[in-house]
Design a protein around this motif. Structure first.
Motif, PDB file in Angstrom:
ATOM      1  N   MET A  86      51.486  36.774  23.584  1.00 11.00           N
ATOM      2  CA  MET A  86      50.114  37.269  23.601  1.00 11.00           C
ATOM      3  C   MET A  86      50.039  38.388  24.642  1.00 11.00           C
ATOM      4  SD  MET A  86      46.870  37.558  23.258  1.00 11.00           S
ATOM      5  CE  MET A  86      45.297  37.710  24.098  1.00 11.00           C
ATOM      6  N   MET A  87      49.934  39.631  24.161  1.00  8.35           N
ATOM      7  CA  MET A  87      49.849  40.810  25.028  1.00  8.35           C
ATOM      8  C   MET A  87      48.414  41.317  25.001  1.00  8.35           C
ATOM      9  SD  MET A  87      52.127  44.287  24.875  1.00  8.35           S
ATOM     10  CE  MET A  87      52.010  45.538  26.158  1.00  8.35           C
ATOM     11  N   MET A  88      47.738  41.310  26.151  1.00  4.23           N
ATOM     12  CA  MET A  88      46.313  41.645  26.192  1.00  4.23           C
ATOM     13  C   MET A  88      46.030  43.138  26.096  1.00  4.23           C
ATOM     14  SD  MET A  88      44.772  38.967  28.948  1.00  4.23           S
ATOM     15  CE  MET A  88      44.954  37.196  28.740  1.00  4.23           C
ATOM     16  N   GLY A  89      47.008  43.993  26.460  1.00  3.74           N
ATOM     17  CA  GLY A  89      46.787  45.427  26.340  1.00  3.74           C
ATOM     18  C   GLY A  89      46.433  46.080  27.661  1.00  3.74           C
ATOM     19  N   ALA A  90      45.653  47.152  27.581  1.00  2.00           N
ATOM     20  CA  ALA A  90      45.351  47.945  28.785  1.00  2.00           C
ATOM     21  C   ALA A  90      43.909  48.421  28.761  1.00  2.00           C
ATOM     22  CB  ALA A  90      46.301  49.134  28.888  1.00  2.00           C
ATOM     23  N   ASP A  91      43.388  48.733  29.953  1.00  2.00           N
ATOM     24  CA  ASP A  91      42.024  49.233  30.087  1.00  2.00           C
ATOM     25  C   ASP A  91      41.961  50.754  30.016  1.00  2.00           C
ATOM     26  OD1 ASP A  91      40.715  46.728  30.438  1.00  2.00           O
ATOM     27  OD2 ASP A  91      41.447  46.652  32.512  1.00  2.00           O
ATOM     28  N   TYR A  92      43.125  51.396  30.036  1.00  4.96           N
ATOM     29  CA  TYR A  92      43.133  52.860  30.068  1.00  4.96           C
ATOM     30  C   TYR A  92      44.452  53.364  29.480  1.00  4.96           C
ATOM     31  CZ  TYR A  92      46.019  51.923  34.194  1.00  4.96           C
ATOM     32  OH  TYR A  92      47.003  51.456  35.037  1.00  4.96           O
ATOM     33  N   TYR A  93      44.461  54.655  29.134  1.00  5.71           N
ATOM     34  CA  TYR A  93      45.670  55.324  28.646  1.00  5.71           C
ATOM     35  C   TYR A  93      46.327  56.113  29.775  1.00  5.71           C
ATOM     36  CZ  TYR A  93      44.646  54.657  23.641  1.00  5.71           C
ATOM     37  OH  TYR A  93      44.423  54.129  22.403  1.00  5.71           O
ATOM     38  N   GLN A  94      47.633  56.273  29.662  1.00  4.23           N
ATOM     39  CA  GLN A  94      48.369  57.262  30.444  1.00  4.23           C
ATOM     40  C   GLN A  94      48.898  58.319  29.482  1.00  4.23           C
ATOM     41  OE1 GLN A  94      51.225  54.617  32.369  1.00  4.23           O
ATOM     42  NE2 GLN A  94      50.152  54.787  34.335  1.00  4.23           N
ATOM     43  N   THR A  95      48.772  59.570  29.860  1.00  4.96           N
ATOM     44  CA  THR A  95      49.230  60.650  28.986  1.00  4.96           C
ATOM     45  C   THR A  95      50.759  60.683  28.958  1.00  4.96           C
ATOM     46  OG1 THR A  95      49.259  62.301  30.748  1.00  4.96           O
ATOM     47  CG2 THR A  95      47.162  61.964  29.560  1.00  4.96           C
ATOM     48  N   GLU A  96      51.305  61.390  27.987  1.00  3.14           N
ATOM     49  CA  GLU A  96      52.757  61.525  27.893  1.00  3.14           C
ATOM     50  C   GLU A  96      53.322  62.190  29.138  1.00  3.14           C
ATOM     51  OE1 GLU A  96      54.836  60.358  25.631  1.00  3.14           O
ATOM     52  OE2 GLU A  96      53.199  59.415  24.520  1.00  3.14           O
ATOM     53  N   ALA A  97      52.583  63.142  29.687  1.00  2.00           N
ATOM     54  CA  ALA A  97      53.035  63.821  30.907  1.00  2.00           C
ATOM     55  C   ALA A  97      53.051  62.854  32.089  1.00  2.00           C
ATOM     56  CB  ALA A  97      52.126  65.010  31.211  1.00  2.00           C
ATOM     57  N   GLU A  98      52.040  62.027  32.191  1.00  2.00           N
ATOM     58  CA  GLU A  98      51.991  61.047  33.282  1.00  2.00           C
ATOM     59  C   GLU A  98      53.119  60.038  33.155  1.00  2.00           C
ATOM     60  OE1 GLU A  98      47.214  60.825  34.314  1.00  2.00           O
ATOM     61  OE2 GLU A  98      48.014  59.646  32.647  1.00  2.00           O
ATOM     62  N   ILE A  99      53.396  59.595  31.944  1.00  2.00           N
ATOM     63  CA  ILE A  99      54.476  58.634  31.725  1.00  2.00           C
ATOM     64  C   ILE A  99      55.824  59.246  32.093  1.00  2.00           C
ATOM     65  CG2 ILE A  99      55.733  57.351  29.950  1.00  2.00           C
ATOM     66  CD1 ILE A  99      53.030  56.987  28.511  1.00  2.00           C
ATOM     67  N   ALA A 100      56.046  60.500  31.665  1.00  2.00           N
ATOM     68  CA  ALA A 100      57.311  61.182  31.979  1.00  2.00           C
ATOM     69  C   ALA A 100      57.484  61.360  33.481  1.00  2.00           C
ATOM     70  CB  ALA A 100      57.351  62.540  31.273  1.00  2.00           C
ATOM     71  N   ALA A 101      56.407  61.702  34.177  1.00  2.00           N
ATOM     72  CA  ALA A 101      56.477  61.897  35.634  1.00  2.00           C
ATOM     73  C   ALA A 101      56.799  60.578  36.335  1.00  2.00           C
ATOM     74  CB  ALA A 101      55.148  62.460  36.137  1.00  2.00           C
ATOM     75  N   LEU A 102      56.201  59.483  35.900  1.00  2.00           N
ATOM     76  CA  LEU A 102      56.481  58.188  36.507  1.00  2.00           C
ATOM     77  C   LEU A 102      57.934  57.777  36.287  1.00  2.00           C
ATOM     78  CD1 LEU A 102      53.217  56.267  35.493  1.00  2.00           C
ATOM     79  CD2 LEU A 102      53.924  56.824  37.830  1.00  2.00           C
ATOM     80  N   LEU A 103      58.426  57.972  35.070  1.00  2.00           N
ATOM     81  CA  LEU A 103      59.819  57.624  34.776  1.00  2.00           C
ATOM     82  C   LEU A 103      60.785  58.463  35.597  1.00  2.00           C
ATOM     83  CD1 LEU A 103      59.603  57.175  30.881  1.00  2.00           C
ATOM     84  CD2 LEU A 103      59.880  55.370  32.604  1.00  2.00           C
ATOM     85  N   ALA A 104      60.458  59.738  35.776  1.00  2.00           N
ATOM     86  CA  ALA A 104      61.306  60.623  36.566  1.00  2.00           C
ATOM     87  C   ALA A 104      61.372  60.174  38.025  1.00  2.00           C
ATOM     88  CB  ALA A 104      60.784  62.056  36.476  1.00  2.00           C
ATOM     89  N   GLU A 105      60.315  59.555  38.527  1.00  2.00           N
ATOM     90  CA  GLU A 105      60.270  59.070  39.907  1.00  2.00           C
ATOM     91  C   GLU A 105      60.812  57.658  40.044  1.00  2.00           C
ATOM     92  OE1 GLU A 105      56.243  59.354  41.136  1.00  2.00           O
ATOM     93  OE2 GLU A 105      56.100  61.533  40.806  1.00  2.00           O
ATOM     94  N   GLY A 106      61.287  57.081  38.923  1.00  2.00           N
ATOM     95  CA  GLY A 106      61.805  55.729  38.955  1.00  2.00           C
ATOM     96  C   GLY A 106      60.727  54.662  38.957  1.00  2.00           C
ATOM     97  N   LYS A 107      59.528  55.035  38.599  1.00  2.00           N
ATOM     98  CA  LYS A 107      58.416  54.084  38.543  1.00  2.00           C
ATOM     99  C   LYS A 107      58.217  53.584  37.107  1.00  2.00           C
ATOM    100  CE  LYS A 107      56.014  56.160  42.486  1.00  2.00           C
ATOM    101  NZ  LYS A 107      54.761  56.805  42.962  1.00  2.00           N
ATOM    102  N   VAL A 108      57.366  52.598  36.963  1.00  2.00           N
ATOM    103  CA  VAL A 108      57.164  51.962  35.656  1.00  2.00           C
ATOM    104  C   VAL A 108      55.757  52.268  35.156  1.00  2.00           C
ATOM    105  CG1 VAL A 108      57.181  49.795  34.371  1.00  2.00           C
ATOM    106  CG2 VAL A 108      58.751  50.112  36.309  1.00  2.00           C
TER     107      VAL A 108
END
Length: 526
Positions: free
Chosen positions: A440-462
């Motif tokens: 059972m996955m409840m989901g999220a309250d907000y979106y992250q853009t593709e750019a934000e996701i790429a930046a987080l991954l580049a910094e080693g974040k999740v």
């Protein structure tokens, strides 16, 4: 001679006469001297039929007796009107939804929210169930009592059931009644239980604007079911009960988890025990065929359990909480058992799907059962829909995925992943190679853009969502969880209970619960 409602029978003989009543528009005149009808009649009109007279005196007697018998029958029928019970009026009913419990058995899902605000079914919250049942039943005077962690619950109610922007109730209302302190020593206490919570606001029903409210419906905010409450109210009126308790048949394996009742032949509750065990449990068995169950069903379900749904006459609720049991704090364990001795407490059988979402296990099972074929309960009923907050999300996007026996909510992104016997909540993101099973996955309250996701991954974040090649089984994932790549959540050791809040999870009844807003780092194995 003709009179309204009478027909005259006369003869040439000057005898004293009297009138006998017949139907609404006919009658005969009989001689008081002989008691016989006058002889020169050529016919009598009775109702819609013309009854000719006979020349023979014996025939005349039998004809008259027959006429009089028919007249008496018609007259008696007219004198016995049938009085029906008044029809239940939803405008004369107010509902109180109890949403203030601490929800300790549902922890950690209630760590930052009230129990009725817990998400269910991918895009709903538990409070939407009793709210929607009220709306679909025509009951539009609704109070919600809150106390613990009520911020998200208040926000959801204001967004979804707002009189101006959400559902339009006309002369109805939806009001949140938060626990508050008042003058005096007793006023410094918070809600001490379900009955005490209602008692602290009972003064409102003495207000002139509520003078037309005849019955008050007490509901719980953490049950999953669909019900027309007006059927319950009509039964309450027909039975003449002061209080009515909604009940359902249960088997022995579940009986000790509920308040159990014994009833007489009229449906009146004569005994009520809260969660009995052992010999006390066996003493509560009844013949449930009296409630309409078949012989086989009665053998399988020999108990009737309280659903925690109560209906009070308004004046009876005032008496009960103020004068009769002023120290009683809980409806189920105190008020109802005592009221069975002093009031007419009636049982109403609800023989349909109902589930108490009180524990992590029951919450998990109720959610995954929505994916069954066919499900015991479903949200897809065009006549009686379950309402929720209008989020205006786009359709979900699914790219080369394998989805089996699952529910995918609005606004999700799934990329080359597998989902089996699971629920995926709103705005969820599942990356390449993810495997989700019995989750059972409840989901999220907000979106992250593709750019934000790429930046987080580049910094080693999740980022929010589930990363590449992660495998998850038998799990509840709370909102906004960030689960990295190559993570395994399977509880292979079969641990029943564990508390690891620093690592972002708990284990309850063998089910792994990933906390809200937590981060599970890449390569973690649980």
């Amino acid at each position: 001679m003709e009179l309204n409602g009478f027909s005259s029978i006369s003869s040439g003989m000057p005898q004293q006469e009297r009138l006998l009543p017949t139907s609404s528009f006919s009658g005969i005149r009989v001689s008081t001297a002989t008691g016989q009808p006058n002889s020169s009649v050529s016919g009598v009109q009775l109702g819609k039929f013309n009854i000719p007279s006979k020349t023979c005196a014996t025939s005349k007697r039998f004809s008259v007796r027959s006429i009089l018998a028919d007249v008496a029958k018609d007259y008696m029928t007219f004198q016995a009107p049938v009085f029906e019970k008044p029809e239940a009026d939803p405008k004369a009913v107010a509902s109180i939804i109890l949403g203030g419990g601490a929800g300790t058995r549902l922890f950690p899902l209630t760590g930052r929210r009230a129990k009725p605000a817990v998400p269910i079914g991918g895009c709903y919250r538990l409070i939407d169930v009793p709210m929607s049942n009220c709306i679909n039943s025509g009951i539009k005077k609704i109070y919600i009592l809150t106390q613990f962690n009520s911020q998200s619950l208040n926000r959801h109610i204001s967004r979804t059931y707002n009189l101006g922007d959400g559902m339009n109730f006309g002369d109805g209302f939806v009001e949140v009644l938060a626990a508050t302190q008042r003058q005096g020593e007793s006023g410094k206490k918070w809600f001490q239980g379900t009955a005490d919570a209602v008692r602290q606001f009972i003064w409102m029903f003495e207000d002139a604007k509520h003078r037309n409210i005849e019955n008050i419906l007490i509901l719980s905010g953490d049950h999953l079911y669909r019900m027309d409450y007006m059927d319950f109210v009509q039964h309450h009126i027909n039975s003449g009960g002061d209080i009515s308790v909604c009940c359902l048949p249960v088997d022995e394996s579940r009986a000790s988890d509920f308040g159990l009742m014994k009833i007489d032949e009229t449906g009146r509750i004569r005994q009520f025990l809260e969660k009995p065990k052992g010999e006390n449990l066996r003493s509560m068995q009844i013949d449930t065929t009296a409630l309409g169950l078949s012989a086989q069903e009665a053998r399988n379900f020999p108990y009737i359990a309280s659903m925690g749904i109560y209906l009070f006459k308004t004046e009876v609720l005032l008496k009960v909480l103020r004068w009769h049991y002023p120290e009683a704090n809980d409806f189920g364990s105190e008020v109802i058992p005592m009221a069975t001795k002093d009031f007419n407490v009636q049982a109403y059988l609800f023989n349909d799907y109902w589930e108490d979402i009180g524990t992590i296990k029951s919450f998990f099972d109720a959610n995954l059962s929505l994916t069954d074929k066919p499900p015991k309960f479903h949200f897809y009923d065009p006549q009686k829909p379950i309402f929720t907050s209008p989020r205006f999300l786009p359709p979900s996007k699914i790219e080369k995925c394998r989805v089996q026996d699952s529910i995918i909510s609005h606004g999700c992104f799934l990329r080359e992943c597998g989902v089996e016997h699971s629920i995926v909540g709103i705005r969820s993101r599942l990356e390449y190679g993810v495997e989700l099973k019995d989750t059972m996955m409840m989901g999220a309250d907000y979106y992250q853009t593709e750019a934000e996701i790429a930046a987080l991954l580049a910094e080693g974040k999740v980022p929010v969502g589930i990363g590449r090649d992660t495998k998850i089984k038998n799990c509840i994932i709370d909102k906004n969880a960030k689960i990295g790549k190559n993570v395994i959540i399977a509880n292979k050791d079969g641990v029943e209970e564990a508390e690891r809040p620093s690592d972002g999870f708990y284990i309850r009844s063998g089910i792994t619960v990933v906390l809200k807003n937590t981060t599970i780092k890449d390569g973690t194995i649980i």
